[in-house]
Enzyme design. Sequence first.
Site, short mmCIF file in Angstrom:
data_model
loop_
_atom_site.label_atom_id
_atom_site.label_comp_id
_atom_site.label_asym_id
_atom_site.label_seq_id
_atom_site.Cartn_x
_atom_site.Cartn_y
_atom_site.Cartn_z
N GLU A 108 -8.33 -4.65 5.33
CA GLU A 108 -8.22 -4.44 3.88
C GLU A 108 -7.11 -5.30 3.28
OE1 GLU A 108 -8.41 -0.46 5.36
OE2 GLU A 108 -9.16 0.22 3.43
N ARG A 121 -2.72 -2.01 -3.30
CA ARG A 121 -3.90 -1.16 -3.13
C ARG A 121 -3.75 0.00 -4.10
NH1 ARG A 121 -4.97 3.39 1.24
NH2 ARG A 121 -7.07 3.88 0.60
N HIS A 175 -17.53 3.32 8.17
CA HIS A 175 -16.08 3.24 8.37
C HIS A 175 -15.65 4.58 8.94
CE1 HIS A 175 -11.87 2.07 7.10
NE2 HIS A 175 -11.75 3.35 7.39
N HIS A 192 -12.83 3.68 0.22
CA HIS A 192 -12.91 2.71 1.32
C HIS A 192 -13.64 1.44 0.89
CE1 HIS A 192 -12.90 6.14 4.57
NE2 HIS A 192 -11.67 5.76 4.29
N ASN A 250 0.87 -1.18 0.00
CA ASN A 250 0.00 0.00 0.00
C ASN A 250 0.91 1.23 0.00
OD1 ASN A 250 -1.75 2.05 0.56
ND2 ASN A 250 -2.67 1.10 2.36
N ARG A 258 -11.00 16.75 7.42
CA ARG A 258 -11.76 17.13 6.21
C ARG A 258 -13.16 17.59 6.58
NH1 ARG A 258 -10.78 11.59 3.12
NH2 ARG A 258 -8.89 11.16 4.29
P1 ADP Z 1 -6.94 5.98 8.98
O1 ADP Z 1 -8.18 6.52 8.33
O2 ADP Z 1 -5.78 6.94 8.92
O3 ADP Z 1 -6.59 4.55 8.61
P2 ADP Z 1 -7.68 4.84 11.56
O4 ADP Z 1 -8.73 3.94 11.00
O5 ADP Z 1 -6.46 4.22 12.14
O6 ADP Z 1 -7.27 5.99 10.55
O7 ADP Z 1 -8.41 5.73 12.69
C1 ADP Z 1 -7.73 6.74 13.38
C2 ADP Z 1 -8.71 7.34 14.38
O8 ADP Z 1 -9.13 6.31 15.29
C3 ADP Z 1 -8.12 8.46 15.22
O9 ADP Z 1 -9.03 9.54 15.32
C4 ADP Z 1 -7.95 7.79 16.58
O10 ADP Z 1 -8.04 8.73 17.63
C5 ADP Z 1 -9.14 6.86 16.59
N1 ADP Z 1 -8.98 5.84 17.65
C6 ADP Z 1 -8.10 4.82 17.71
N2 ADP Z 1 -8.23 4.16 18.88
C7 ADP Z 1 -9.21 4.79 19.58
C8 ADP Z 1 -9.81 4.60 20.87
N3 ADP Z 1 -9.41 3.64 21.67
N4 ADP Z 1 -10.81 5.44 21.23
C9 ADP Z 1 -11.21 6.44 20.42
N5 ADP Z 1 -10.70 6.67 19.20
C10 ADP Z 1 -9.71 5.85 18.79
#
Ligand code: ADP
Length: 399
Positions: free
Chosen positions: A382, A88, A205, A177, A9, A238
């Site tokens: 993914e 990806r 998501h 996504h 990726n 965003r």
């Molecule tokens: P990306 O879209 O970059 O792949 P992720 O799916 O990893 O991002 O999601 C990142 C988000 O998930 C961040 O806002 C992070 O704060 C939130 N997050 C991760 N763990 C927790 C948690 N335990 N409680 C609340 N939010 C969380």
Amino acid sequence: MKNNILVINCGSSSVKFSLINVLTSQVLVAGIAEQLTSEQASITIKQKDNKQQSRLISPYDHLVAINFFVDTLNQLQLTSTINAIGHRVVHGGETYSAPALITKEVKQEINRLSTLAPLHNPANLLGIEATEQALGDLPQVAVFDTSFHQSMPKKAFLYALPYHLYEAHDIRKYGFHGTSHYFVANRAADLLNKPIKACNLISAHLGNGCSVTAIREGKSVDTSLGFTPLEGLMMGTRTGNIDPSIVFHLVEKLGYSLAQVNDLFNKESGLKGISMLSNDCRELEDAAKNGHEHAQLALDMFCYRAAKMIASFSVCFSRLDSLIFTGGIGENSSYIRKNIVEQLSLLNLQLNNEANLAMRFGKSGNIADSTSLSCWVIPTDEEAVIATQTNQLVIKETL
Ligand code: ADP
């Protein structure tokens, strides 16, 4: 037997790698190269419980990172176990509703589609070409983020713009996504013990990027991300949906350049813009608990907008089986899920508080009350989809 697929990726300054055994779905070795193109470029390799970070050498680019990962696989005597490489690729336009075996023509098409994804497709192509140099004799497959949404009907994917802009310039909703929504929908079908073709689902998501998808009889029929990944829900940085006239106002009355508006909408808005604190949901939840008003407002807006989008997709169904939460926030934040679900009682959703609190850190389960529509937390994967689809396509092509 060659049972492993290397999943790659590529972003503009990062590459993520996973070597996945398709029979067991086990990740054998994973890696992430970051800050590429700068002197700080580094790569972290993880195998079982062992994690090691190394500096990359000049010219600090994607090829250097890929060569480093391939050298690691050579040292572990795993290169010969690779059956194919799955990439990806963010934008497959209207050309690809399924994964494609990479050929010269496919690369040309990914390049042509760069006009629709100028930040992503060129980086994906760089990764494909660097992999060709490093592992030239292995088949490569492109798995597109947009493919799953190619089943949307015209009434869902067209904007109410003059039709020729769609015909001549491909301006329409594509959605993103897709690989994640596809994965969680299929997992939900397993959990519901129903064939995917009989499942009506709404999946949310929620990560840094956020999207909701309506899945009817296993197929995407509407989704919230659009022509670019800016439309729809409020996200980490965003805006999501906004009145387009704000662009004219910012440019004509407030003196913004178009490049500044682009930055403002993509990098300075969303949770970060409203909270004036952070785009990180965890940090905002902590701050809100301690009375930070803007953190609370950002979280309330995030949940209200997500609930509104989910509710709006109820028009796609005469019957709904489940709501699904996934992504970093959807998988882990019981606070956000509670806030969203409490606004969806008209969809017959009632939370089971205990189950909601328990479903975190990779756990999967139904967080709804026994009388309610079911609501599943499903960790997305993914990479697993890319590995499986790559393997299936390569086997089919070589039969
Ligand atoms: P990306 O879209 O970059 O792949 P992720 O799916 O990893 O991002 O999601 C990142 C988000 O998930 C961040 O806002 C992070 O704060 C939130 N997050 C991760 N763990 C927790 C948690 N335990 N409680 C609340 N939010 C969380």
